[in-house]
Write an enzyme that holds these catalytic residues in place. Sequence first.
Site, PDB file in Angstrom:
ATOM      1  N   CYS A 156     126.704  20.651 -29.565  1.00 26.37           N
ATOM      2  CA  CYS A 156     127.386  20.500 -28.269  1.00 26.37           C
ATOM      3  C   CYS A 156     126.386  20.436 -27.123  1.00 26.37           C
ATOM      4  O   CYS A 156     125.312  21.037 -27.188  1.00 26.37           O
ATOM      5  CB  CYS A 156     128.280  21.688 -28.014  1.00 26.37           C
ATOM      6  SG  CYS A 156     129.410  22.057 -29.335  1.00 26.37           S
TER       7      CYS A 156
ATOM      8  N   ARG B  44     121.948  14.767 -29.428  1.00 26.64           N
ATOM      9  CA  ARG B  44     122.136  16.041 -30.123  1.00 26.64           C
ATOM     10  C   ARG B  44     123.240  15.959 -31.182  1.00 26.64           C
ATOM     11  O   ARG B  44     123.330  16.825 -32.037  1.00 26.64           O
ATOM     12  CB  ARG B  44     122.509  17.124 -29.109  1.00 26.64           C
ATOM     13  CG  ARG B  44     121.417  17.374 -28.096  1.00 26.64           C
ATOM     14  CD  ARG B  44     121.971  18.125 -26.896  1.00 26.64           C
ATOM     15  NE  ARG B  44     122.319  19.490 -27.223  1.00 26.64           N
ATOM     16  CZ  ARG B  44     121.531  20.532 -27.068  1.00 26.64           C
ATOM     17  NH1 ARG B  44     120.319  20.364 -26.594  1.00 26.64           N
ATOM     18  NH2 ARG B  44     121.932  21.736 -27.371  1.00 26.64           N
TER      19      ARG B  44
ATOM     20  N   LYS C 180     115.309  11.841 -45.557  1.00 24.14           N
ATOM     21  CA  LYS C 180     115.507  10.729 -44.610  1.00 24.14           C
ATOM     22  C   LYS C 180     116.523   9.745 -45.167  1.00 24.14           C
ATOM     23  O   LYS C 180     117.415   9.312 -44.456  1.00 24.14           O
ATOM     24  CB  LYS C 180     114.199   9.960 -44.348  1.00 24.14           C
ATOM     25  CG  LYS C 180     113.150  10.592 -43.467  1.00 24.14           C
ATOM     26  CD  LYS C 180     113.508  10.680 -42.014  1.00 24.14           C
ATOM     27  CE  LYS C 180     114.158  11.999 -41.733  1.00 24.14           C
ATOM     28  NZ  LYS C 180     113.332  13.080 -41.292  1.00 24.14           N
TER      29      LYS C 180
ATOM     30  N   TRP D 167     130.714  19.253 -30.645  1.00 22.26           N
ATOM     31  CA  TRP D 167     130.477  19.074 -32.087  1.00 22.26           C
ATOM     32  C   TRP D 167     131.336  20.138 -32.744  1.00 22.26           C
ATOM     33  O   TRP D 167     131.053  21.335 -32.646  1.00 22.26           O
ATOM     34  CB  TRP D 167     128.993  19.292 -32.371  1.00 22.26           C
ATOM     35  CG  TRP D 167     128.540  18.923 -33.748  1.00 22.26           C
ATOM     36  CD1 TRP D 167     128.247  17.669 -34.199  1.00 22.26           C
ATOM     37  CD2 TRP D 167     128.292  19.807 -34.843  1.00 22.26           C
ATOM     38  NE1 TRP D 167     127.845  17.716 -35.505  1.00 22.26           N
ATOM     39  CE2 TRP D 167     127.850  19.012 -35.933  1.00 22.26           C
ATOM     40  CE3 TRP D 167     128.395  21.176 -35.029  1.00 22.26           C
ATOM     41  CZ2 TRP D 167     127.523  19.552 -37.166  1.00 22.26           C
ATOM     42  CZ3 TRP D 167     128.064  21.721 -36.261  1.00 22.26           C
ATOM     43  CH2 TRP D 167     127.628  20.905 -37.318  1.00 22.26           C
TER      44      TRP D 167
ATOM     45  N   ASN E   4     129.028  26.186 -25.618  1.00 18.89           N
ATOM     46  CA  ASN E   4     128.339  25.869 -26.875  1.00 18.89           C
ATOM     47  C   ASN E   4     128.209  27.167 -27.654  1.00 18.89           C
ATOM     48  O   ASN E   4     127.957  28.217 -27.053  1.00 18.89           O
ATOM     49  CB  ASN E   4     126.912  25.368 -26.629  1.00 18.89           C
ATOM     50  CG  ASN E   4     126.877  24.049 -25.911  1.00 18.89           C
ATOM     51  OD1 ASN E   4     127.903  23.407 -25.711  1.00 18.89           O
ATOM     52  ND2 ASN E   4     125.683  23.643 -25.520  1.00 18.89           N
ATOM     53  N   GLY E   5     128.282  27.071 -28.970  1.00 23.28           N
ATOM     54  CA  GLY E   5     128.093  28.285 -29.778  1.00 23.28           C
ATOM     55  C   GLY E   5     129.374  28.644 -30.509  1.00 23.28           C
ATOM     56  O   GLY E   5     130.335  27.877 -30.537  1.00 23.28           O
TER      57      GLY E   5
ATOM     58  N   GLU F 234     110.818  14.951 -48.192  1.00 20.40           N
ATOM     59  CA  GLU F 234     111.111  14.434 -46.856  1.00 20.40           C
ATOM     60  C   GLU F 234     111.654  12.999 -46.949  1.00 20.40           C
ATOM     61  O   GLU F 234     112.596  12.632 -46.245  1.00 20.40           O
ATOM     62  CB  GLU F 234     109.839  14.507 -45.994  1.00 20.40           C
ATOM     63  CG  GLU F 234     109.939  13.879 -44.619  1.00 20.40           C
ATOM     64  CD  GLU F 234     111.032  14.432 -43.720  1.00 20.40           C
ATOM     65  OE1 GLU F 234     111.643  15.472 -44.063  1.00 20.40           O
ATOM     66  OE2 GLU F 234     111.310  13.809 -42.687  1.00 20.40           O
TER      67      GLU F 234
ATOM     68  N   GLU G  91     120.111  11.201 -45.181  1.00 22.64           N
ATOM     69  CA  GLU G  91     120.766  11.494 -43.907  1.00 22.64           C
ATOM     70  C   GLU G  91     121.122  10.241 -43.122  1.00 22.64           C
ATOM     71  O   GLU G  91     122.106  10.258 -42.386  1.00 22.64           O
ATOM     72  CB  GLU G  91     119.964  12.483 -43.056  1.00 22.64           C
ATOM     73  CG  GLU G  91     118.675  11.971 -42.467  1.00 22.64           C
ATOM     74  CD  GLU G  91     117.976  13.022 -41.604  1.00 22.64           C
ATOM     75  OE1 GLU G  91     116.746  13.084 -41.657  1.00 22.64           O
ATOM     76  OE2 GLU G  91     118.663  13.774 -40.898  1.00 22.64           O
TER      77      GLU G  91
ATOM     78  N   LYS H 118     121.323  16.876 -33.577  1.00 18.89           N
ATOM     79  CA  LYS H 118     119.877  16.899 -33.386  1.00 18.89           C
ATOM     80  C   LYS H 118     119.353  18.322 -33.274  1.00 18.89           C
ATOM     81  O   LYS H 118     118.354  18.691 -33.845  1.00 18.89           O
ATOM     82  CB  LYS H 118     119.533  16.088 -32.131  1.00 18.89           C
ATOM     83  CG  LYS H 118     118.035  15.995 -31.846  1.00 18.89           C
ATOM     84  CD  LYS H 118     117.340  15.126 -32.871  1.00 18.89           C
ATOM     85  CE  LYS H 118     115.845  15.042 -32.663  1.00 18.89           C
ATOM     86  NZ  LYS H 118     115.191  14.551 -33.881  1.00 18.89           N
TER      87      LYS H 118
ATOM     88  N   HIS I 111     112.052  18.286 -67.601  1.00 21.44           N
ATOM     89  CA  HIS I 111     112.806  19.551 -67.710  1.00 21.44           C
ATOM     90  C   HIS I 111     114.252  19.373 -67.249  1.00 21.44           C
ATOM     91  O   HIS I 111     114.915  20.338 -66.894  1.00 21.44           O
ATOM     92  CB  HIS I 111     112.097  20.647 -66.916  1.00 21.44           C
ATOM     93  CG  HIS I 111     110.703  20.890 -67.394  1.00 21.44           C
ATOM     94  ND1 HIS I 111     110.433  21.484 -68.599  1.00 21.44           N
ATOM     95  CD2 HIS I 111     109.502  20.558 -66.859  1.00 21.44           C
ATOM     96  CE1 HIS I 111     109.118  21.535 -68.788  1.00 21.44           C
ATOM     97  NE2 HIS I 111     108.533  20.973 -67.735  1.00 21.44           N
TER      98      HIS I 111
END
Length: 610
Positions: free
Chosen positions: A2, A27, A487, A75, A100-101, A483, A490, A605, A506
């Site tokens: 948010c 964000r 990428k 969000w 926010n939160g 990584e 996502e 973000k 294995h």
Amino acid sequence: MCGIVGAVAQRDVKDILLEGLRRLEYRGYDSAGIAVVDKKGELNRIRKVGNVAELRDACQGQDLSGATGIAHTRWATHGGVTEQNAHPHVSEGKLVIVHNGIIENHAELRQLLESKGYTFTSDTDTEVMLHQIHEDLKQTGDLLKAVQTTVKKLHGAYGTVVYEVNNPERLIVARSGSPLVIGLGIGENFVASDQFSLQPVTNRFQYLEEGDIAELTREQVRVFDPTGKEVERDQFESDISHESDGKGEYRHHMLKEIHEQPTAIRNTLQDRILELTIVDSVFGEDASALLKKVEHVQIVACGTSYHSGLVARYWLEQYANVSCSVEIASEIRYRKSFVHKNALFVTISQSGETADTLAALRLAKSQGYMTSLAICNVPNSSLVRESDLCFMTKAGAEIGVASTKAFTTQLVGLLMLVAALGQSKGIAANVIKQITNALHSLPSKIEESLALSDEIEKLAEEFADKQHSLFLGRGEQYPIAMEGALKLKEISYIHAEAYAAGELKHGPLALIDADMPIIVVAPNNELLEKLKSNVEEVRARGGILYVFADKHAQFESDETMRVIDVPNTDDIIAPIVYTIPLQLLSYYVAIIKGTDVDQPRNLAKSVTVE
Ligand code: F6R
């Protein structure tokens, strides 16, 4: 996550608020809203599911004039993505809030407030907080006192701005666990989730500390600590140009940021390495004395930043002879972990506001670590302010949700930490020389890797119909494989997993078939022969391979293997150089898939909730 923007001014604030929200888009969010009080004292509120451009369109032709207002990108956490749940929320036409939160005790407060006659129009915890403030306003008669009273009843995290419709010349702002910055103007003041949002209107800022509550009017900002005592908080001037948010010639922020890496790395290195040494003060004034005492390094981070920590573990143990452990922040903060003697607690974060990383740092401070160091890209972020030492990566604003230049500049910072620790421990001068020389050569090696763009764009077409993929690496390239997989998943939504190549037999070998592309990171290092055996294991089972390799590694392309030549580099910086083609691969696969590259679904973000 948010985003909040608020303004109290003498001019109309609608455009400032909408532009502020646009700058917070990176964000991640799912709905947006704005509420402004006009000269007649009427509250006008518009909320929309969707993006800020849709909110802007909805504002066209509406009277949103007014000199005080707040705006928000949401969000969803409590309650679905609906207009009713979007902020700002209003209590009985009198109080307006953005938040926010997460308020953890919202359910019990909601029951109490319902029993007092408050009607809820949303499923959000924010509306609970708002009605509670309203209730406390009735008792105290003053909004500042009401907010001070309410926050004592809340469990959870909040960055919030609230004002009264009949007294709109005063915003009350509170922060606990969710960042807020105040933007200082002349005859006007602002508040936002980050300074980037306010850069078009001011370059003077003041960060609130945990538990602070502030009162903003046009003329002044007063800050109160959690005990209610008025306090001074440092003001500073930002030198970041507000023009730096455009995509320029690039189609997406992510592609621009991938291509900015040579510059970002040059900026991160500038004035910090001499020919054979790392400038002592890069980690802070007292750093060199503290680093001399370090016997263990504990690294904590999330996501991509965690991957940079994993690479650093290989480097620290190999080159600086210092033991190192690396852990995901959301794990270490909830377990009893062992604190080594004279241990350095390192957090790594692009944003400096990641809730779990910040909580882990706060916990570490109570656990007897010798000192803490933040490796971070955002000056004055909570992590930087709360750590003893810091290393600022100079990547510049990173807008694409998928972290690229922040990651490679973190690796540069970590390699400088390796050299600085090595220096203080008297390791051989030729190792320091190898590190500094390699770092000097890095920007041009990255430029050479970027030249693989066209080849990788074509290659990406082969991934268009794939559902799954496997990334393999060994040694310090294993975290790079991780990584690369992160990428790809996502931004292209293709399921991607990474394995240390030696682990294949294995279990994961069972997955291999012609529909599962296998991406291999294969520099010409001492593990090459071992890696080649792993590649053969895959070939023997019909797997299709994409091998990113040094040309001296002598892989040959054929019908089951595509070899992509990556520039030859010193082993030390190979993890950074091999990151670039993997970033490009995920970008071009996402383009073919038609996903929202800069704001992939469900992601944010800056993850300011745990
Ligand atoms: C992935 C990505 C995330 C972040 C993670 C930590 O591309 O960007 O995994 O790395 O959310 O964020 P920071 O670095 O801001 O602490």
